[in-house]
Design a protein around this motif. Structure first.
Motif, PDB file in Angstrom:
ATOM      1  N   GLY A  21      -4.750  -3.376  -9.165  1.00  0.00           N
ATOM      2  CA  GLY A  21      -5.210  -2.395  -8.181  1.00  0.00           C
ATOM      3  C   GLY A  21      -6.402  -2.925  -7.401  1.00  0.00           C
ATOM      4  O   GLY A  21      -6.484  -2.762  -6.189  1.00  0.00           O
ATOM      5  N   PHE A  22      -7.309  -3.587  -8.120  1.00  0.00           N
ATOM      6  CA  PHE A  22      -8.500  -4.136  -7.470  1.00  0.00           C
ATOM      7  C   PHE A  22      -8.118  -5.216  -6.459  1.00  0.00           C
ATOM      8  O   PHE A  22      -8.610  -5.226  -5.330  1.00  0.00           O
ATOM      9  CB  PHE A  22      -9.437  -4.713  -8.536  1.00  0.00           C
ATOM     10  CG  PHE A  22     -10.667  -5.370  -7.973  1.00  0.00           C
ATOM     11  CD1 PHE A  22     -11.711  -4.603  -7.485  1.00  0.00           C
ATOM     12  CD2 PHE A  22     -10.789  -6.749  -7.945  1.00  0.00           C
ATOM     13  CE1 PHE A  22     -12.849  -5.196  -6.969  1.00  0.00           C
ATOM     14  CE2 PHE A  22     -11.923  -7.355  -7.439  1.00  0.00           C
ATOM     15  CZ  PHE A  22     -12.955  -6.574  -6.939  1.00  0.00           C
ATOM     16  N   MET A  23      -7.190  -6.101  -6.871  1.00  0.00           N
ATOM     17  CA  MET A  23      -6.803  -7.179  -5.952  1.00  0.00           C
ATOM     18  C   MET A  23      -6.151  -6.598  -4.696  1.00  0.00           C
ATOM     19  O   MET A  23      -6.420  -7.054  -3.576  1.00  0.00           O
ATOM     20  CB  MET A  23      -5.876  -8.160  -6.662  1.00  0.00           C
ATOM     21  CG  MET A  23      -6.628  -8.943  -7.732  1.00  0.00           C
ATOM     22  SD  MET A  23      -5.784 -10.399  -8.354  1.00  0.00           S
ATOM     23  CE  MET A  23      -4.236  -9.767  -8.891  1.00  0.00           C
ATOM     24  N   GLY A  83      -8.506  -3.732   1.928  1.00  0.00           N
ATOM     25  CA  GLY A  83      -9.846  -3.567   2.482  1.00  0.00           C
ATOM     26  C   GLY A  83     -10.107  -4.557   3.596  1.00  0.00           C
ATOM     27  O   GLY A  83     -10.617  -4.196   4.661  1.00  0.00           O
ATOM     28  N   LEU A  84      -9.718  -5.825   3.349  1.00  0.00           N
ATOM     29  CA  LEU A  84      -9.901  -6.856   4.381  1.00  0.00           C
ATOM     30  C   LEU A  84      -9.074  -6.531   5.618  1.00  0.00           C
ATOM     31  O   LEU A  84      -9.562  -6.624   6.748  1.00  0.00           O
ATOM     32  CB  LEU A  84      -9.481  -8.221   3.839  1.00  0.00           C
ATOM     33  CG  LEU A  84     -10.541  -8.998   3.065  1.00  0.00           C
ATOM     34  CD1 LEU A  84      -9.947 -10.278   2.515  1.00  0.00           C
ATOM     35  CD2 LEU A  84     -11.727  -9.312   3.968  1.00  0.00           C
ATOM     36  N   PRO A 105      15.045   3.675   1.192  1.00  0.00           N
ATOM     37  CA  PRO A 105      15.869   3.208   0.062  1.00  0.00           C
ATOM     38  C   PRO A 105      15.034   2.527  -1.043  1.00  0.00           C
ATOM     39  O   PRO A 105      15.590   2.110  -2.051  1.00  0.00           O
ATOM     40  CB  PRO A 105      16.842   2.223   0.700  1.00  0.00           C
ATOM     41  CG  PRO A 105      16.349   1.944   2.047  1.00  0.00           C
ATOM     42  CD  PRO A 105      15.271   2.905   2.396  1.00  0.00           C
ATOM     43  N   VAL A 106      13.716   2.443  -0.853  1.00  0.00           N
ATOM     44  CA  VAL A 106      12.872   1.735  -1.818  1.00  0.00           C
ATOM     45  C   VAL A 106      12.448   2.688  -2.934  1.00  0.00           C
ATOM     46  O   VAL A 106      11.901   3.749  -2.668  1.00  0.00           O
ATOM     47  CB  VAL A 106      11.594   1.186  -1.154  1.00  0.00           C
ATOM     48  CG1 VAL A 106      10.863   0.245  -2.100  1.00  0.00           C
ATOM     49  CG2 VAL A 106      11.930   0.503   0.156  1.00  0.00           C
ATOM     50  N   ALA A 107      12.716   2.301  -4.200  1.00  0.00           N
ATOM     51  CA  ALA A 107      12.202   3.076  -5.330  1.00  0.00           C
ATOM     52  C   ALA A 107      11.437   2.127  -6.231  1.00  0.00           C
ATOM     53  O   ALA A 107      12.013   1.189  -6.769  1.00  0.00           O
ATOM     54  CB  ALA A 107      13.332   3.748  -6.087  1.00  0.00           C
ATOM     55  N   MET A 108      10.131   2.367  -6.351  1.00  0.00           N
ATOM     56  CA  MET A 108       9.310   1.455  -7.147  1.00  0.00           C
ATOM     57  C   MET A 108       9.036   2.064  -8.520  1.00  0.00           C
ATOM     58  O   MET A 108       8.915   3.278  -8.633  1.00  0.00           O
ATOM     59  CB  MET A 108       7.985   1.194  -6.433  1.00  0.00           C
ATOM     60  CG  MET A 108       8.115   0.242  -5.268  1.00  0.00           C
ATOM     61  SD  MET A 108       6.489  -0.126  -4.585  1.00  0.00           S
ATOM     62  CE  MET A 108       5.933   1.475  -4.104  1.00  0.00           C
ATOM     63  N   PRO A 109       8.896   1.202  -9.545  1.00  0.00           N
ATOM     64  CA  PRO A 109       8.539   1.723 -10.862  1.00  0.00           C
ATOM     65  C   PRO A 109       7.103   2.255 -10.868  1.00  0.00           C
ATOM     66  O   PRO A 109       6.341   2.015  -9.928  1.00  0.00           O
ATOM     67  CB  PRO A 109       8.673   0.508 -11.783  1.00  0.00           C
ATOM     68  CG  PRO A 109       8.601  -0.676 -10.887  1.00  0.00           C
ATOM     69  CD  PRO A 109       9.137  -0.237  -9.560  1.00  0.00           C
ATOM     70  N   ALA A 110       6.758   2.971 -11.954  1.00  0.00           N
ATOM     71  CA  ALA A 110       5.456   3.655 -12.012  1.00  0.00           C
ATOM     72  C   ALA A 110       4.288   2.691 -11.841  1.00  0.00           C
ATOM     73  O   ALA A 110       3.344   2.984 -11.111  1.00  0.00           O
ATOM     74  CB  ALA A 110       5.316   4.404 -13.334  1.00  0.00           C
ATOM     75  N   PHE A 111       4.361   1.519 -12.509  1.00  0.00           N
ATOM     76  CA  PHE A 111       3.231   0.596 -12.437  1.00  0.00           C
ATOM     77  C   PHE A 111       2.991   0.141 -11.007  1.00  0.00           C
ATOM     78  O   PHE A 111       1.869   0.213 -10.496  1.00  0.00           O
ATOM     79  CB  PHE A 111       3.463  -0.609 -13.350  1.00  0.00           C
ATOM     80  CG  PHE A 111       2.275  -1.538 -13.434  1.00  0.00           C
ATOM     81  CD1 PHE A 111       1.253  -1.294 -14.337  1.00  0.00           C
ATOM     82  CD2 PHE A 111       2.183  -2.635 -12.592  1.00  0.00           C
ATOM     83  CE1 PHE A 111       0.153  -2.132 -14.407  1.00  0.00           C
ATOM     84  CE2 PHE A 111       1.079  -3.488 -12.654  1.00  0.00           C
ATOM     85  CZ  PHE A 111       0.063  -3.239 -13.574  1.00  0.00           C
ATOM     86  N   ALA A 112       4.077  -0.300 -10.333  1.00  0.00           N
ATOM     87  CA  ALA A 112       3.938  -0.794  -8.961  1.00  0.00           C
ATOM     88  C   ALA A 112       3.419   0.310  -8.045  1.00  0.00           C
ATOM     89  O   ALA A 112       2.529   0.098  -7.222  1.00  0.00           O
ATOM     90  CB  ALA A 112       5.268  -1.325  -8.460  1.00  0.00           C
ATOM     91  N   THR A 113       3.968   1.534  -8.192  1.00  0.00           N
ATOM     92  CA  THR A 113       3.521   2.642  -7.359  1.00  0.00           C
ATOM     93  C   THR A 113       2.048   2.940  -7.618  1.00  0.00           C
ATOM     94  O   THR A 113       1.263   3.151  -6.685  1.00  0.00           O
ATOM     95  CB  THR A 113       4.330   3.912  -7.669  1.00  0.00           C
ATOM     96  OG1 THR A 113       5.702   3.566  -7.711  1.00  0.00           O
ATOM     97  CG2 THR A 113       4.100   4.973  -6.635  1.00  0.00           C
ATOM     98  N   GLY A 114       1.688   2.949  -8.898  1.00  0.00           N
ATOM     99  CA  GLY A 114       0.313   3.274  -9.269  1.00  0.00           C
ATOM    100  C   GLY A 114      -0.682   2.291  -8.694  1.00  0.00           C
ATOM    101  O   GLY A 114      -1.691   2.704  -8.105  1.00  0.00           O
ATOM    102  N   VAL A 115      -0.403   0.984  -8.843  1.00  0.00           N
ATOM    103  CA  VAL A 115      -1.373   0.010  -8.331  1.00  0.00           C
ATOM    104  C   VAL A 115      -1.395   0.017  -6.804  1.00  0.00           C
ATOM    105  O   VAL A 115      -2.443  -0.209  -6.200  1.00  0.00           O
ATOM    106  CB  VAL A 115      -1.129  -1.424  -8.880  1.00  0.00           C
ATOM    107  CG1 VAL A 115      -1.361  -1.450 -10.375  1.00  0.00           C
ATOM    108  CG2 VAL A 115       0.224  -1.939  -8.515  1.00  0.00           C
ATOM    109  N   LEU A 116      -0.248   0.338  -6.191  1.00  0.00           N
ATOM    110  CA  LEU A 116      -0.234   0.438  -4.726  1.00  0.00           C
ATOM    111  C   LEU A 116      -1.129   1.600  -4.278  1.00  0.00           C
ATOM    112  O   LEU A 116      -1.921   1.470  -3.338  1.00  0.00           O
ATOM    113  CB  LEU A 116       1.201   0.641  -4.229  1.00  0.00           C
ATOM    114  CG  LEU A 116       1.354   0.693  -2.716  1.00  0.00           C
ATOM    115  CD1 LEU A 116       0.986  -0.646  -2.091  1.00  0.00           C
ATOM    116  CD2 LEU A 116       2.773   1.074  -2.322  1.00  0.00           C
ATOM    117  N   LEU A 166      -3.652   2.930  -5.978  1.00  0.00           N
ATOM    118  CA  LEU A 166      -5.040   2.525  -6.225  1.00  0.00           C
ATOM    119  C   LEU A 166      -5.524   1.579  -5.133  1.00  0.00           C
ATOM    120  O   LEU A 166      -6.625   1.723  -4.603  1.00  0.00           O
ATOM    121  CB  LEU A 166      -5.164   1.819  -7.576  1.00  0.00           C
ATOM    122  CG  LEU A 166      -5.233   2.670  -8.834  1.00  0.00           C
ATOM    123  CD1 LEU A 166      -5.206   1.775 -10.061  1.00  0.00           C
ATOM    124  CD2 LEU A 166      -6.490   3.519  -8.848  1.00  0.00           C
ATOM    125  N   GLY A 167      -4.670   0.598  -4.795  1.00  0.00           N
ATOM    126  CA  GLY A 167      -5.040  -0.401  -3.800  1.00  0.00           C
ATOM    127  C   GLY A 167      -5.284   0.221  -2.435  1.00  0.00           C
ATOM    128  O   GLY A 167      -6.273  -0.089  -1.773  1.00  0.00           O
TER     129      GLY A 167
END
Lengths: 226, 216
Positions: free
Chosen positions: A28-30, A36-37, A82-93, A95-96
């Protein structure tokens, strides 16, 4: 009240959950640094519509809760695209994107602190836009704001439990699952609370030391120039 | 096919009222705590300073959602049982108050030392000096960061959804169960409502800033 034996039994379940929490924090930070940039550079674009769009997006994301953004990304995006992302990918996105808007302010202050002459010199040397950003501006804008970026790393760490709402099995959701299996809630929640407290206190201590070292070094630099 | 907006309004309105209620109550708690701990950090008594610093460091390091779970689910084991509303207000107030204390502390210490000395020279008492000289000048500095903090507070009220307090987010999740196909619209509307409330907060903060800066 406090059952140490039960607490010890819980630890094996918390280990993988802790890894997920840390993984989500770092990813998430990355992403937040990346977004941010992008927001910061787009916010300074020569084209007014790009500037306006970037600032509006930042304003909107900053004004709405991370939880609702995570819900939107997890439950609505698969219905709209049509895009379905898993929980981890969605979560970090989530956060990001959310903390990317905060990070863009941090970068903006760093970029504003780069003297005008640096931009003018780049123009004089006929450097391309890309080259100016990558080789001249950012290398001077980023180092002074690294401690502030570190603070956001802690903030992101503390926000990861929100992602339990989209079924990411991190520390707090693991505690909840354990609690509902055994009907003993005191130990799991207390362990998780102390864990969060310990990690963020240690981290902020480290960042404060970094900050001191940093400002000391920079003062020396200035002194040296004089 | 049109989205049944009108059917959603009563529930979203109920949720908005609960969200505003939680936000206002926890704003009061957090502002009181900010003032106490912020001024306490500058106290001449070491004990008061220590307690204030401990509160700020501890609650800034704590994750709000974990705190909320602990207050609502674990505290009853220590014989302290709070209603959902009380638990939400307490957790959010404690958390945001720790951030507010830092704003109070830094704004008060940013008022120049000369002002304090002038107060002493004019033979003002400690309370008079604080209330009539230092605080009015510090308040102008406090308003913009407090405005941002109140937006953070509003956003954090959405977390009471987890302890099933029927706020805006909770009501939207209930609506989503009933109108599943309209999920994107419901969440879009939800984001928009939060955005509107946030905009109101920043508007109030800007007006207040202008009002307080009149003497300058």
């Amino acid at each position: 009240m406090w059952d140490s034996e039960y607490a010890a039994q819980l630890l094996p379940a918390f280990l993988p959950a802790f890894a997920v929490t840390i993984g989500a924090t770092i990813t998430g930070f990355m992403l937040a640094v990346l977004f941010g940039l992008l927001f910061a550079i787009a916010g300074r674009s020569a084209a007014a519509p790009v500037r306006w769009a970037s600032r509006s997006v930042v304003e909107f994301i900053r004004s709405t809760p991370l939880l609702v953004q995570a819900f939107f990304l997890y439950y609505s995006v698969p219905m709209l695209t049509p895009v379905a992302m898993p929980a981890f990918a969605t979560g970090v996105l989530a956060l990001g994107l959310h903390y990317g808007t905060y990070m863009s302010e941090v970068f903006r202050s760093g970029i504003d602190a780069v003297p005008r002459g640096q931009w003018e010199a780049s123009t004089a040397l006929h450097l391309s836009k890309r080259k100016t950003w990558i080789s001249v501006i950012l290398p001077q804008a980023i180092p002074p704001v690294i401690p502030v970026m570190g603070n956001y790393l802690i903030v992101i760490f503390k926000e990861t439990p929100t992602l339990m709402a989209i079924t990411l099995v991190e520390l707090l959701l693991t505690a909840k699952t354990e609690a509902s299996a055994t009907y003993r809630v005191f130990e799991p929640y207390t362990i998780v609370g102390l864990l969060f407290l310990a990690v963020s206190l240690i981290f902020s201590l480290g960042i404060r030391r970094l900050e001191k070292k940093w400002s000391f070094g920079r003062e020396n630099e200035k002194g040296g120039l004089r | 096919m049109n989205a049944p907006w009108l059917d959603w309004l009563p529930m979203l309105l109920d949720g908005t009222l609960i969200t505003i209620q939680v936000a206002l109550l926890s704003a009061v708690v957090s502002i009181v705590l900010s003032a106490l701990a912020g001024l306490g950090s500058l106290s001449r008594y070491a004990v008061v300073r220590l307690i204030s610093r401990a509160y700020v460091e501890l609650f800034r390091a704590c994750s709000l959602l974990v705190l909320l779970f602990w207050v609502y689910f674990a505290l009853p084991f220590l014989q302290i049982e709070l209603s959902k509303l009380m638990a939400g207000v307490l957790a959010i107030g404690l958390n945001i108050g720790a951030y507010g204390a830092e704003i109070v502390r830094s704004s008060v210490s940013a008022v120049s030392g000369g002002q304090r000395e002038a107060g002493i020279a004019l033979n003002l008492s400690g309370t008079q000096r604080m209330l009539r000289v230092i605080l009015p000048q510090a308040a102008v500095r406090m308003v913009p960061p407090f405005g941002n903090l109140m937006i953070e507070l509003l956003k954090s009220t959405s977390l009471v959804y987890f302890i099933t307090l029927s706020d805006l987010t909770y009501e939207a999740m209930v609506l989503r169960n009933n109108y599943y196909v309209w999920t994107p619209y419901i969440f879009g509307l939800l984001l928009l409502i939060y955005f509107l409330i946030s905009s109101c907060i920043s508007l109030v903060s800007r007006l207040l800033e202008r009002r307080l800066a009149v003497w300058r």
